[in-house]
Design a protein around this motif. Structure first.
Motif, PDB file in Angstrom:
ATOM      1  N   SER A 161       0.825  -1.209   0.000  1.00  0.00           N
ATOM      2  CA  SER A 161       0.000   0.000   0.000  1.00  0.00           C
ATOM      3  C   SER A 161       0.860   1.261   0.000  1.00  0.00           C
ATOM      4  O   SER A 161       0.513   2.272  -0.612  1.00  0.00           O
ATOM      5  CB  SER A 161      -0.949   0.008   1.199  1.00  0.00           C
ATOM      6  OG  SER A 161      -0.249   0.214   2.404  1.00  0.00           O
ATOM      7  N   LYS A 162       2.001   1.205   0.669  1.00  0.00           N
ATOM      8  CA  LYS A 162       2.883   2.371   0.701  1.00  0.00           C
ATOM      9  C   LYS A 162       3.570   2.578  -0.654  1.00  0.00           C
ATOM     10  O   LYS A 162       3.777   3.709  -1.095  1.00  0.00           O
ATOM     11  CB  LYS A 162       3.928   2.218   1.815  1.00  0.00           C
ATOM     12  CG  LYS A 162       3.349   2.472   3.201  1.00  0.00           C
ATOM     13  CD  LYS A 162       2.873   3.906   3.315  1.00  0.00           C
ATOM     14  CE  LYS A 162       2.271   4.242   4.654  1.00  0.00           C
ATOM     15  NZ  LYS A 162       1.825   5.654   4.720  1.00  0.00           N
ATOM     16  N   LEU A 163       3.916   1.492  -1.322  1.00  0.00           N
ATOM     17  CA  LEU A 163       4.500   1.631  -2.657  1.00  0.00           C
ATOM     18  C   LEU A 163       3.458   2.147  -3.650  1.00  0.00           C
ATOM     19  O   LEU A 163       3.781   2.918  -4.564  1.00  0.00           O
ATOM     20  CB  LEU A 163       5.076   0.301  -3.129  1.00  0.00           C
ATOM     21  CG  LEU A 163       6.318  -0.193  -2.374  1.00  0.00           C
ATOM     22  CD1 LEU A 163       6.769  -1.540  -2.926  1.00  0.00           C
ATOM     23  CD2 LEU A 163       7.455   0.812  -2.439  1.00  0.00           C
ATOM     24  N   ASP A 164       2.203   1.752  -3.465  1.00  0.00           N
ATOM     25  CA  ASP A 164       1.131   2.279  -4.311  1.00  0.00           C
ATOM     26  C   ASP A 164       0.994   3.793  -4.101  1.00  0.00           C
ATOM     27  O   ASP A 164       0.810   4.546  -5.074  1.00  0.00           O
ATOM     28  CB  ASP A 164      -0.194   1.583  -3.990  1.00  0.00           C
ATOM     29  CG  ASP A 164      -0.238   0.144  -4.486  1.00  0.00           C
ATOM     30  OD1 ASP A 164       0.602  -0.222  -5.342  1.00  0.00           O
ATOM     31  OD2 ASP A 164      -1.092  -0.630  -4.008  1.00  0.00           O
ATOM     32  N   GLU A 165       1.083   4.229  -2.839  1.00  0.00           N
ATOM     33  CA  GLU A 165       1.037   5.660  -2.552  1.00  0.00           C
ATOM     34  C   GLU A 165       2.227   6.380  -3.183  1.00  0.00           C
ATOM     35  O   GLU A 165       2.083   7.465  -3.764  1.00  0.00           O
ATOM     36  CB  GLU A 165       1.035   5.895  -1.037  1.00  0.00           C
ATOM     37  CG  GLU A 165       0.992   7.371  -0.649  1.00  0.00           C
ATOM     38  CD  GLU A 165       1.136   7.601   0.849  1.00  0.00           C
ATOM     39  OE1 GLU A 165       1.251   8.784   1.260  1.00  0.00           O
ATOM     40  OE2 GLU A 165       1.148   6.614   1.624  1.00  0.00           O
ATOM     41  N   LEU A 166       3.385   5.750  -3.112  1.00  0.00           N
ATOM     42  CA  LEU A 166       4.591   6.333  -3.699  1.00  0.00           C
ATOM     43  C   LEU A 166       4.428   6.494  -5.219  1.00  0.00           C
ATOM     44  O   LEU A 166       4.746   7.546  -5.789  1.00  0.00           O
ATOM     45  CB  LEU A 166       5.790   5.440  -3.377  1.00  0.00           C
ATOM     46  CG  LEU A 166       7.155   5.883  -3.884  1.00  0.00           C
ATOM     47  CD1 LEU A 166       7.559   7.210  -3.281  1.00  0.00           C
ATOM     48  CD2 LEU A 166       8.201   4.813  -3.541  1.00  0.00           C
ATOM     49  N   LYS A 167       3.906   5.456  -5.871  1.00  0.00           N
ATOM     50  CA  LYS A 167       3.690   5.527  -7.327  1.00  0.00           C
ATOM     51  C   LYS A 167       2.711   6.649  -7.670  1.00  0.00           C
ATOM     52  O   LYS A 167       2.911   7.394  -8.631  1.00  0.00           O
ATOM     53  CB  LYS A 167       3.143   4.188  -7.840  1.00  0.00           C
ATOM     54  CG  LYS A 167       4.132   3.037  -7.794  1.00  0.00           C
ATOM     55  CD  LYS A 167       3.424   1.759  -8.239  1.00  0.00           C
ATOM     56  CE  LYS A 167       4.290   0.536  -8.044  1.00  0.00           C
ATOM     57  NZ  LYS A 167       3.547  -0.713  -8.394  1.00  0.00           N
ATOM     58  N   ARG A 168       1.633   6.737  -6.899  1.00  0.00           N
ATOM     59  CA  ARG A 168       0.614   7.740  -7.174  1.00  0.00           C
ATOM     60  C   ARG A 168       1.191   9.156  -7.051  1.00  0.00           C
ATOM     61  O   ARG A 168       0.957  10.018  -7.903  1.00  0.00           O
ATOM     62  CB  ARG A 168      -0.559   7.563  -6.204  1.00  0.00           C
ATOM     63  CG  ARG A 168      -1.748   8.467  -6.487  1.00  0.00           C
ATOM     64  CD  ARG A 168      -2.917   8.141  -5.591  1.00  0.00           C
ATOM     65  NE  ARG A 168      -2.704   8.529  -4.205  1.00  0.00           N
ATOM     66  CZ  ARG A 168      -2.465   7.676  -3.206  1.00  0.00           C
ATOM     67  NH1 ARG A 168      -2.398   6.372  -3.449  1.00  0.00           N
ATOM     68  NH2 ARG A 168      -2.293   8.104  -1.971  1.00  0.00           N
ATOM     69  N   LYS A 169       1.979   9.385  -6.004  1.00  0.00           N
ATOM     70  CA  LYS A 169       2.537  10.717  -5.774  1.00  0.00           C
ATOM     71  C   LYS A 169       3.707  11.008  -6.721  1.00  0.00           C
ATOM     72  O   LYS A 169       3.951  12.169  -7.052  1.00  0.00           O
ATOM     73  CB  LYS A 169       2.953  10.866  -4.308  1.00  0.00           C
ATOM     74  CG  LYS A 169       1.748  10.900  -3.378  1.00  0.00           C
ATOM     75  CD  LYS A 169       2.111  11.098  -1.907  1.00  0.00           C
ATOM     76  CE  LYS A 169       0.866  11.272  -1.065  1.00  0.00           C
ATOM     77  NZ  LYS A 169       1.160  11.446   0.381  1.00  0.00           N
ATOM     78  N   PHE A 170       4.395   9.980  -7.142  1.00  0.00           N
ATOM     79  CA  PHE A 170       5.477  10.170  -8.115  1.00  0.00           C
ATOM     80  C   PHE A 170       4.894  10.637  -9.450  1.00  0.00           C
ATOM     81  O   PHE A 170       5.492  11.470 -10.136  1.00  0.00           O
ATOM     82  CB  PHE A 170       6.271   8.881  -8.287  1.00  0.00           C
ATOM     83  CG  PHE A 170       7.532   9.031  -9.094  1.00  0.00           C
ATOM     84  CD1 PHE A 170       8.721   9.411  -8.490  1.00  0.00           C
ATOM     85  CD2 PHE A 170       7.535   8.800 -10.471  1.00  0.00           C
ATOM     86  CE1 PHE A 170       9.889   9.559  -9.229  1.00  0.00           C
ATOM     87  CE2 PHE A 170       8.691   8.943 -11.221  1.00  0.00           C
ATOM     88  CZ  PHE A 170       9.871   9.336 -10.591  1.00  0.00           C
ATOM     89  N   GLY A 171       3.740  10.051  -9.803  1.00  0.00           N
ATOM     90  CA  GLY A 171       2.994  10.594 -10.930  1.00  0.00           C
ATOM     91  C   GLY A 171       3.114   9.856 -12.240  1.00  0.00           C
ATOM     92  O   GLY A 171       2.221   9.917 -13.068  1.00  0.00           O
ATOM     93  N   ASN A 172       4.208   9.157 -12.451  1.00  0.00           N
ATOM     94  CA  ASN A 172       4.372   8.441 -13.722  1.00  0.00           C
ATOM     95  C   ASN A 172       4.979   7.076 -13.431  1.00  0.00           C
ATOM     96  O   ASN A 172       6.191   6.928 -13.317  1.00  0.00           O
ATOM     97  CB  ASN A 172       5.262   9.246 -14.676  1.00  0.00           C
ATOM     98  CG  ASN A 172       5.296   8.637 -16.078  1.00  0.00           C
ATOM     99  OD1 ASN A 172       4.982   7.465 -16.258  1.00  0.00           O
ATOM    100  ND2 ASN A 172       5.673   9.436 -17.058  1.00  0.00           N
ATOM    101  N   ASP A 173       4.093   6.074 -13.316  1.00  0.00           N
ATOM    102  CA  ASP A 173       4.535   4.722 -12.957  1.00  0.00           C
ATOM    103  C   ASP A 173       5.619   4.197 -13.883  1.00  0.00           C
ATOM    104  O   ASP A 173       6.546   3.498 -13.454  1.00  0.00           O
ATOM    105  CB  ASP A 173       3.354   3.753 -12.991  1.00  0.00           C
ATOM    106  CG  ASP A 173       2.464   3.912 -11.774  1.00  0.00           C
ATOM    107  OD1 ASP A 173       2.741   4.821 -10.974  1.00  0.00           O
ATOM    108  OD2 ASP A 173       1.492   3.144 -11.646  1.00  0.00           O
ATOM    109  N   SER A 174       5.531   4.519 -15.154  1.00  0.00           N
ATOM    110  CA  SER A 174       6.456   3.939 -16.125  1.00  0.00           C
ATOM    111  C   SER A 174       7.885   4.423 -15.914  1.00  0.00           C
ATOM    112  O   SER A 174       8.834   3.776 -16.347  1.00  0.00           O
ATOM    113  CB  SER A 174       6.006   4.272 -17.551  1.00  0.00           C
ATOM    114  OG  SER A 174       6.035   5.676 -17.762  1.00  0.00           O
ATOM    115  N   GLU A 175       8.044   5.562 -15.237  1.00  0.00           N
ATOM    116  CA  GLU A 175       9.384   6.109 -15.000  1.00  0.00           C
ATOM    117  C   GLU A 175       9.988   5.643 -13.685  1.00  0.00           C
ATOM    118  O   GLU A 175      11.171   5.866 -13.443  1.00  0.00           O
ATOM    119  CB  GLU A 175       9.327   7.642 -15.003  1.00  0.00           C
ATOM    120  CG  GLU A 175       9.090   8.265 -16.359  1.00  0.00           C
ATOM    121  CD  GLU A 175       9.218   9.775 -16.318  1.00  0.00           C
ATOM    122  OE1 GLU A 175       9.562  10.310 -15.242  1.00  0.00           O
ATOM    123  OE2 GLU A 175       8.977  10.418 -17.347  1.00  0.00           O
TER     124      GLU A 175
END
Length: 446
Positions: free
Chosen positions: A274-288
């Motif tokens: 769940s924390k990595l999902d939050e990190l991805k969301r806030k990072f903004g671009n999963d592919s990067e």
């Protein structure tokens, strides 16, 4: 405008010794009271700094603390001349005396937490020295650390300095050893990842049972507020209490990040997905975003601790490729060496591994990542940094000569009580402040 990450390594002090003061740090405890080699340790550190400079990175030097700390001994009731105080403390309170002789400031990952101007509300680089309250010997550092940082980053137009958090375990702050910034580029707004060991005000939450959790959620939140960080660009993750109890005293023993890469062990965190999902969301671009998880069947937690696989530096080279700066202990361990050899061909940004001998630091409980404080800077901000602390060929030669002049080849526990060592150390530090143009940052100079 050009942006990059500068590394400021701790210069090993002239009283470098092994006192085994850090409960929870397996390497530190296992080498307690062994004879140390200050000259060799300082030169190993300088060699690493020069090597990174030669790779094209901006590399700086962070001055050590004054040790023994006779001012603290005076506060604790020891009286007389400096020599008298050292003799009395060594005889009457040897454990306290060993603590005020600590060499721990060499691990500058604990010196402070830094947020770059791209992330902060006032567009300045923010510095908060860590209070390090969990360990008495480290709690002696923040005042001098703050003065040194202010002498290095003095321009108020670019840099903002904060007092360390209150000296209380509720706000235990271990600095950048528990802080990682992830971003698509150093000059773009990133996500600041704060890692903590426990909740100070909620005893119902999970916490380690064997070794202390040194860093609290409340300290993380306070630093984020001081630095003017947006909640949309901050993630708080808890260390797995079970790995703290195995000797993972800081997050940088089991995870490390750089730009769009987070390199971590399977057991590093609580509520990982769940924390990595939050990190991805806030990072903004999963592919990067590259999340590189090391599984137990590839490298065990104990192998990671013994070799400091995650206490490596992940750096970005001039050509845009990333490299891992690892201690030779990683090369010597078959499982870790195999993993790193394969990692460079797995399609991640990490394409190179460079091994360095930092055994004097490793024996005292710190690898390459412990030795450096990361500061993301614009070119304009770099121009505002005290130029005398930035590594180049001349500074490398000057500091090696300075070490040869002032450092002892070996120091045993008994040597720490030699009053001549304090005189030697002060003479060395007085000259160092002139070399680095720091002014009067030490108490004996004020």
């Amino acid at each position: 405008m050009k942006y990059f990450e500068a590394n400021f390594d701790g210069l090993v002090g002239p009283t470098h010794n092994y006192a085994g003061l850090s409960v929870g740090n397996v390497a530190s405890l296992s080498n307690a009271n062994n004879t140390s080699s200050p000259k060799q340790a300082a030169k190993q550190g300088l060699q690493k700094m020069k090597a990174l400079h030669d790779l094209g990175l901006v590399q700086g030097v962070l001055a050590p603390q004054e040790r023994p700390d006779v001012y603290t001994l005076r506060r604790l009731g020891f009286t007389g001349s400096d020599s008298d105080i050292i003799a009395k403390a060594a005889k009457q309170a040897p454990a306290v005396f060993r603590a005020v002789c600590s060499a721990s400031s060499m691990w500058t990952a604990n010196a402070a937490t830094i947020s770059p101007s791209a992330d902060t509300s006032d567009n300045k680089v923010h510095f908060t020295p860590a209070n390090l309250t969990n360990k008495f010997h480290r709690s002696l550092e923040p005042q001098t650390t703050g003065r040194i940082l202010q002498a290095m980053f003095a321009d108020p137009a670019h840099f903002a300095h904060h007092q360390h958090l209150p000296d209380n375990d509720h706000f235990g702050d271990e600095g950048a050893a528990n802080h990682t910034r992830l971003c698509s580029a150093y000059g773009k707004k990133g996500v600041e990842l704060f890692v903590f060991g426990r909740y100070a005000f909620d005893q119902s939450k999970p916490a380690p049972k064997r070794f202390p959790a040194r860093h609290t959620l409340e300290a993380c939140e306070a630093v984020a507020r001081l630095h003017g960080l947006s909640n949309d660009h901050v993630v708080y993750m808890q260390q797995n209490p079970e790995v703290i109890d195995q000797g993972v005293f800081h997050n940088d023993v089991i995870a490390v990040g750089n730009q769009n890469v987070l390199f971590y062990h399977q057991q590093a965190f609580v509520d990982t997905q769940s924390k990595l999902d939050e990190l991805k969301r806030k990072f903004g671009n999963d592919s990067e975003l590259f999340l590189i998880e090391v599984n137990d069947n590839e490298v065990s937690v104990q192998e990671a601790i013994n070799t400091y696989l995650f206490n490596t530096q992940v750096i970005t080279l001039a050509n845009g490729e990333m490299a891992i700066i690892a201690p030779t202990e990683c090369q010597d361990n078959p499982a870790v060496h195999r993993y790193l050899s394969e990692l460079t061909s797995r399609g991640t940004p990490i394409k190179q591994v460079h091994y360095y001998d930092v055994k004097q630091s490793m024996r005292n409980g710190g690898g390459p990542a412990c030795l450096r404080l990361r500061v993301a800077l614009s070119e304009q901000e770099r121009q505002a940094v005290n130029p005398h602390v930035l590594m180049n060929d001349q500074l490398f030669a000057t500091l090696n000569s300075w070490v040869d002049k002032h450092y002892r080849d070996q120091i045993s526990e008994a040597d720490l009580a030699d009053p001549q060592l304090l005189k030697e150390s002060r003479a060395a530090l007085d000259e160092l402040t002139q070399i680095l143009n720091l002014g009067s940052v030490y108490q004996f100079q004020r």
